[in-house]
Scaffold this motif. Sequence first.
Motif, PDB file in Angstrom:
ATOM      1  N   ALA A 404       0.749  -1.189   0.080  1.00 39.29           N
ATOM      2  CA  ALA A 404      -0.135   0.118  -0.027  1.00 39.29           C
ATOM      3  C   ALA A 404       0.863   1.294  -0.085  1.00 39.29           C
ATOM      4  O   ALA A 404       2.159   1.210   0.395  1.00 39.29           O
ATOM      5  CB  ALA A 404      -0.795   0.071   1.307  1.00 39.29           C
ATOM      6  N   PRO A 405       0.345   2.428  -0.193  1.00 36.13           N
ATOM      7  CA  PRO A 405       1.305   3.580  -0.191  1.00 36.13           C
ATOM      8  C   PRO A 405       1.997   3.572   1.034  1.00 36.13           C
ATOM      9  O   PRO A 405       1.708   3.176   2.317  1.00 36.13           O
ATOM     10  CB  PRO A 405       0.291   4.786  -0.207  1.00 36.13           C
ATOM     11  N   PRO A 406       3.378   4.169   1.036  1.00 37.68           N
ATOM     12  CA  PRO A 406       4.051   4.272   2.297  1.00 37.68           C
ATOM     13  C   PRO A 406       3.431   5.423   3.232  1.00 37.68           C
ATOM     14  O   PRO A 406       2.608   6.370   2.700  1.00 37.68           O
ATOM     15  CB  PRO A 406       5.498   4.753   1.764  1.00 37.68           C
ATOM     16  N   ALA A 407       3.916   5.531   4.274  1.00 38.93           N
ATOM     17  CA  ALA A 407       3.629   6.646   5.430  1.00 38.93           C
ATOM     18  C   ALA A 407       4.425   7.822   5.161  1.00 38.93           C
ATOM     19  O   ALA A 407       4.703   8.615   6.066  1.00 38.93           O
ATOM     20  CB  ALA A 407       3.797   5.999   6.839  1.00 38.93           C
ATOM     21  N   ILE A 408       4.606   7.975   3.714  1.00 42.54           N
ATOM     22  CA  ILE A 408       5.262   9.349   3.292  1.00 42.54           C
ATOM     23  C   ILE A 408       4.359  10.007   2.378  1.00 42.54           C
ATOM     24  O   ILE A 408       4.211   9.266   1.415  1.00 42.54           O
ATOM     25  CB  ILE A 408       6.699   9.176   2.959  1.00 42.54           C
ATOM     26  N   THR A 461       2.777   2.624  -5.719  1.00 45.24           N
ATOM     27  CA  THR A 461       3.368   3.092  -4.520  1.00 45.24           C
ATOM     28  C   THR A 461       3.249   4.470  -4.255  1.00 45.24           C
ATOM     29  O   THR A 461       3.455   4.912  -3.041  1.00 45.24           O
ATOM     30  CB  THR A 461       4.890   2.690  -4.644  1.00 45.24           C
ATOM     31  N   SER A 462       2.329   5.174  -5.196  1.00 47.48           N
ATOM     32  CA  SER A 462       2.218   6.913  -4.806  1.00 47.48           C
ATOM     33  C   SER A 462       1.085   6.797  -3.958  1.00 47.48           C
ATOM     34  O   SER A 462      -0.014   6.413  -4.411  1.00 47.48           O
ATOM     35  CB  SER A 462       2.191   7.406  -6.111  1.00 47.48           C
ATOM     36  N   PRO A 463       1.178   7.327  -2.903  1.00 44.41           N
ATOM     37  CA  PRO A 463      -0.342   7.651  -1.865  1.00 44.41           C
ATOM     38  C   PRO A 463      -1.340   8.921  -2.670  1.00 44.41           C
ATOM     39  O   PRO A 463      -2.417   8.696  -2.729  1.00 44.41           O
ATOM     40  CB  PRO A 463       0.410   8.228  -0.786  1.00 44.41           C
ATOM     41  N   PHE A 464      -0.504   9.797  -3.473  1.00 46.17           N
ATOM     42  CA  PHE A 464      -1.464  10.746  -4.030  1.00 46.17           C
ATOM     43  C   PHE A 464      -0.995  10.728  -5.804  1.00 46.17           C
ATOM     44  O   PHE A 464      -0.201  11.479  -6.023  1.00 46.17           O
ATOM     45  CB  PHE A 464      -1.181  12.093  -3.327  1.00 46.17           C
ATOM     46  N   ALA A 465      -1.627  10.206  -6.447  1.00 50.52           N
ATOM     47  CA  ALA A 465      -1.238   9.881  -8.007  1.00 50.52           C
ATOM     48  C   ALA A 465      -2.306  10.653  -8.786  1.00 50.52           C
ATOM     49  O   ALA A 465      -3.333  10.533  -8.651  1.00 50.52           O
ATOM     50  CB  ALA A 465      -1.003   8.383  -8.300  1.00 50.52           C
ATOM     51  N   PHE A 466      -1.742  11.092  -9.665  1.00 54.78           N
ATOM     52  CA  PHE A 466      -2.524  11.706 -11.034  1.00 54.78           C
ATOM     53  C   PHE A 466      -2.794  10.675 -11.792  1.00 54.78           C
ATOM     54  O   PHE A 466      -2.033   9.953 -12.253  1.00 54.78           O
ATOM     55  CB  PHE A 466      -2.036  12.963 -11.596  1.00 54.78           C
ATOM     56  N   THR A 467      -4.061  10.465 -12.055  1.00 50.65           N
ATOM     57  CA  THR A 467      -4.391   9.143 -13.015  1.00 50.65           C
ATOM     58  C   THR A 467      -5.090   9.538 -14.363  1.00 50.65           C
ATOM     59  O   THR A 467      -6.361   9.041 -14.683  1.00 50.65           O
ATOM     60  CB  THR A 467      -5.197   8.148 -12.077  1.00 50.65           C
ATOM     61  N   GLY A 468      -5.258  10.699 -14.687  1.00 51.55           N
ATOM     62  CA  GLY A 468      -5.730  10.987 -15.953  1.00 51.55           C
ATOM     63  C   GLY A 468      -6.790  12.221 -16.010  1.00 51.55           C
ATOM     64  O   GLY A 468      -6.599  13.443 -16.657  1.00 51.55           O
ATOM     65  N   PHE A 471      -7.112  13.104  -9.208  1.00 50.71           N
ATOM     66  CA  PHE A 471      -5.991  12.445  -8.246  1.00 50.71           C
ATOM     67  C   PHE A 471      -6.439  11.423  -7.385  1.00 50.71           C
ATOM     68  O   PHE A 471      -7.750  11.441  -7.027  1.00 50.71           O
ATOM     69  CB  PHE A 471      -5.622  13.636  -7.386  1.00 50.71           C
ATOM     70  N   GLU A 472      -5.760  10.293  -7.417  1.00 50.12           N
ATOM     71  CA  GLU A 472      -6.180   9.287  -6.528  1.00 50.12           C
ATOM     72  C   GLU A 472      -5.389   9.137  -5.283  1.00 50.12           C
ATOM     73  O   GLU A 472      -4.414   9.211  -5.086  1.00 50.12           O
ATOM     74  CB  GLU A 472      -5.866   7.928  -7.205  1.00 50.12           C
ATOM     75  N   PHE A 473      -6.097   9.488  -4.041  1.00 46.80           N
ATOM     76  CA  PHE A 473      -5.652   9.584  -2.608  1.00 46.80           C
ATOM     77  C   PHE A 473      -5.870   7.894  -2.210  1.00 46.80           C
ATOM     78  O   PHE A 473      -6.737   7.649  -1.777  1.00 46.80           O
ATOM     79  CB  PHE A 473      -6.520  10.434  -1.748  1.00 46.80           C
ATOM     80  N   ARG A 474      -4.871   7.326  -2.463  1.00 47.98           N
ATOM     81  CA  ARG A 474      -4.626   5.949  -2.125  1.00 47.98           C
ATOM     82  C   ARG A 474      -4.582   5.348  -0.877  1.00 47.98           C
ATOM     83  O   ARG A 474      -4.476   4.182  -0.564  1.00 47.98           O
ATOM     84  CB  ARG A 474      -3.694   5.019  -3.096  1.00 47.98           C
ATOM     85  N   ALA A 475      -4.224   6.019   0.124  1.00 44.53           N
ATOM     86  CA  ALA A 475      -3.878   6.006   1.421  1.00 44.53           C
ATOM     87  C   ALA A 475      -4.834   5.667   2.516  1.00 44.53           C
ATOM     88  O   ALA A 475      -4.752   5.455   3.605  1.00 44.53           O
ATOM     89  CB  ALA A 475      -2.598   6.911   1.884  1.00 44.53           C
ATOM     90  N   VAL A 476      -5.975   6.115   1.885  1.00 47.84           N
ATOM     91  CA  VAL A 476      -7.251   6.035   2.941  1.00 47.84           C
ATOM     92  C   VAL A 476      -7.376   4.672   3.326  1.00 47.84           C
ATOM     93  O   VAL A 476      -7.345   3.652   2.346  1.00 47.84           O
ATOM     94  CB  VAL A 476      -8.416   6.629   2.357  1.00 47.84           C
ATOM     95  N   GLY A 477      -7.921   4.540   4.687  1.00 52.13           N
ATOM     96  CA  GLY A 477      -8.162   3.139   5.226  1.00 52.13           C
ATOM     97  C   GLY A 477      -9.545   2.541   4.796  1.00 52.13           C
ATOM     98  O   GLY A 477     -10.608   3.461   4.612  1.00 52.13           O
ATOM     99  N   SER A 478      -9.478   1.104   4.898  1.00 48.96           N
ATOM    100  CA  SER A 478     -10.752   0.733   4.431  1.00 48.96           C
ATOM    101  C   SER A 478     -12.019   0.826   5.379  1.00 48.96           C
ATOM    102  O   SER A 478     -13.084   0.951   4.781  1.00 48.96           O
ATOM    103  CB  SER A 478     -10.405  -0.941   4.163  1.00 48.96           C
ATOM    104  N   GLU A 479     -11.744   0.802   6.511  1.00 47.27           N
ATOM    105  CA  GLU A 479     -12.785   1.271   7.342  1.00 47.27           C
ATOM    106  C   GLU A 479     -13.048   2.661   7.861  1.00 47.27           C
ATOM    107  O   GLU A 479     -13.811   2.995   8.642  1.00 47.27           O
ATOM    108  CB  GLU A 479     -12.691   0.434   8.762  1.00 47.27           C
ATOM    109  N   ALA A 480     -12.205   3.451   7.342  1.00 50.42           N
ATOM    110  CA  ALA A 480     -12.076   4.960   7.667  1.00 50.42           C
ATOM    111  C   ALA A 480     -13.531   5.593   6.921  1.00 50.42           C
ATOM    112  O   ALA A 480     -13.882   5.174   6.077  1.00 50.42           O
ATOM    113  CB  ALA A 480     -11.090   5.641   7.033  1.00 50.42           C
ATOM    114  N   ASN A 481     -13.876   6.708   7.829  1.00 46.14           N
ATOM    115  CA  ASN A 481     -14.786   7.741   7.087  1.00 46.14           C
ATOM    116  C   ASN A 481     -13.970   8.586   6.068  1.00 46.14           C
ATOM    117  O   ASN A 481     -13.170   9.388   6.278  1.00 46.14           O
ATOM    118  CB  ASN A 481     -15.339   8.666   8.106  1.00 46.14           C
ATOM    119  N   CYS A 482     -14.389   8.577   4.758  1.00 47.37           N
ATOM    120  CA  CYS A 482     -13.989   9.246   3.783  1.00 47.37           C
ATOM    121  C   CYS A 482     -13.795  10.721   4.208  1.00 47.37           C
ATOM    122  O   CYS A 482     -12.799  11.384   3.630  1.00 47.37           O
ATOM    123  CB  CYS A 482     -14.447   9.062   2.383  1.00 47.37           C
TER     124      CYS A 482
END
Length: 729
Positions: A404-408, A461-468, A471-482
């Motif tokens: 998953a994305p690193p903690a940076i 591996t990017s936590p915040f990637a531009f995807t076309g 931006f995809e904030f990939r580091a959010v946890g599955s049980e978190a409130n967005c």
Amino acid sequence: MDSLRFRVVEAAFNKKPVQVDTPAERPAEYFGKKVFNRAKMYKYLPAPVYEALVDVMDNGASLDRSMADAVAEGMRQWAVEMGATHYTHWFQPLTEGTAEKHDAFIEHDGKGGVIEEFSGKLLVQQEPDASSFPNGGIRNTFEARGYSAWDPTSPVFIIDDTLCIPTIFISYTGESLDYKAPLLRALHAVSVAATDVCRYFDPAVKKVVCNLGWEQEYFLVDEGLYSARPDLVLTGRTLMGHDSAKNQQMDDHYFGTIPDRVQAFMKDLEIQALELAIPCKTRHNEVAPNQFEIAPVYEECNLAVDHNMLLMSLMKKVARRHGFRVLLHEKPFAGINGSGKHNNWSLSADTGALLHAPGKTPQENLRFVTFVVETLMAVYKHNGLLKASIMSATNAHRLGANEAPPAIISSFLGKQLDEILEHIENSGDGALAGMGGKQGMKLDIPEIPELLIDNTDRNRTSPFAFTGNRFEFRAVGSEANCASAMIALNAAVAEALADFKRRVDALAGQGIDTTDAIVSVLRDDIKASKPIRFDGNGYSAEWVEEARRRGLDCQTSCPVIFDSYLADDSVRMFESLGVMTRKELEARNEVKWDTYTKRIQIEARVVGDIAMNHIVPVATHYQSRLARNVQAMRQIFPAEKAGELCARNLTLIEEIAVRTKAIETGVEELVSARKVANKIVGEREKAIAYHDTVEPKMAVIRRQIDKLELIVADELWTLPKYRELLFIR
């Protein structure tokens, strides 16, 4: 060998898919069936009331409370026709879940009977106990008053026999005690700031909306196996368990054929979700065994957050009907991928998407570059805050685990967009020649009118990637409130855009052409935000050192990461935008630290309980069996022969003794560490103590337990193993 575990496993293997009743209509026909949407508003509300309510939803107008009675009556009439008997204010307290209190529509009729009524007063607000939800000290135990207030921008819906009304939740003194209130403020702030910037390029722009598309990952576990694992029941994850010989190394689960039982669950879930207007689009197997994903069509951010919270609740309910339990913990099983919730974020004006490229004109492309660069500025300036917004005791197990994305926090743009920004940064003043004003910008950057953003690779591996076009904030946890991530991100982008406009206007005020001023400010921001751009391997140790040199937040301690909320830059941003006050931020951090402590505290207690009441007795029982075997062998065979034949069992007896002793010692040390940490008064300091001194001791105990699992006879082991939890569908 008729152990309870074996019976549970056998029952799980023999379960058949549940038959799902498919609606006679096509999905488009029953979509939103249980939602008071615009079509139903038009039918059940007087025309002036309908128009006023639409104005509130579309333009942020204020709803006159005199109209609330008419809205409430229309809602009630529709809800009763749908079989509803109760109503509730549905809100999102700081528990990562939702809350609701159901009241019947009935009122005394004054004649010894009852009538069904629902007034505007009951629609607009209710009074939950504000001291009974996490509040971080804003409310004392004896100060109970708090208010839930209707959010007209998120449609009401029906669950079972209850009309659910999305609301915010605030204290008697006005502070927010939920996620929705600050989210709405952050969305308003980014809309205002983005609209102002858009008008540089198109004065006709009236409004900007934040869009969110979440991707919800989750695990399914057979209900019987789940019930036989106290750690899963009490903490949502397995606190012990040796790797299965086969897990995800063959990559055969990802995008594979969906198992029949799971397919039936997904079908049932999607039907019920579509009836609630949750636009489910995608379903598939994820990377790890028994891991899956569901994703919707993009929606306005506030509604998307509500729908995600509703879906997580719905998933758990539907799973029970199919003999499953849903696991939303970010890391329920060691050694295989955990679950995230990618947040695909974008901005759209009423004239079109702002992060879409290529545009039809150079001006549209310059606008695109402007919003990309200012988003990068927001992420760069507040990278520590964004990390804090997605960090939790549960998500900490997933981040940086080479899956998953690193903690940076860093951002990947892709080769072409990177080259465009480099070109703008390094171009001289001559590149600004020939600006055509209303005819658009004619920069010395030939790529801009022909942007093809998708013709590049992606960086997982990017936590915040531009995807076309987002931006995809990939580091959010599955049980978190967005909402937590969206509050921080939208506030940061609003601040960056407002600062951008301030500097452009200052240059324009000096007589510089507006387009020249825009490019000049962009060039400065491209240079300033460069440290946040990274297209390499985010999992590597080299990146950690490089990130530290770039000045990015590299903190890994969850409780310390929360400090970013109270950093001067964070407080200044939230207060200046009217999103949250320092008092609210301090209270939320108290809740975060307290929640972290309680999570680890519960896990530590469960580890101690299972270790001493399951593992050690089972291991000792097997050790006794081995000892009896050794004694019998010595009676049958000569001493020398018996010694030779008993060597392996003697080794196992000794190893079990060593490992059980280590477990007992570890549990004692774990209890002592907890007692010391519990005496600490400050929530922050207590959370740090649990992170530094309690949590590591659980890992030590687990290593011993997992080794014993490989030694003790399979029929004696009481806990379902990974090979059973992960491969039974």
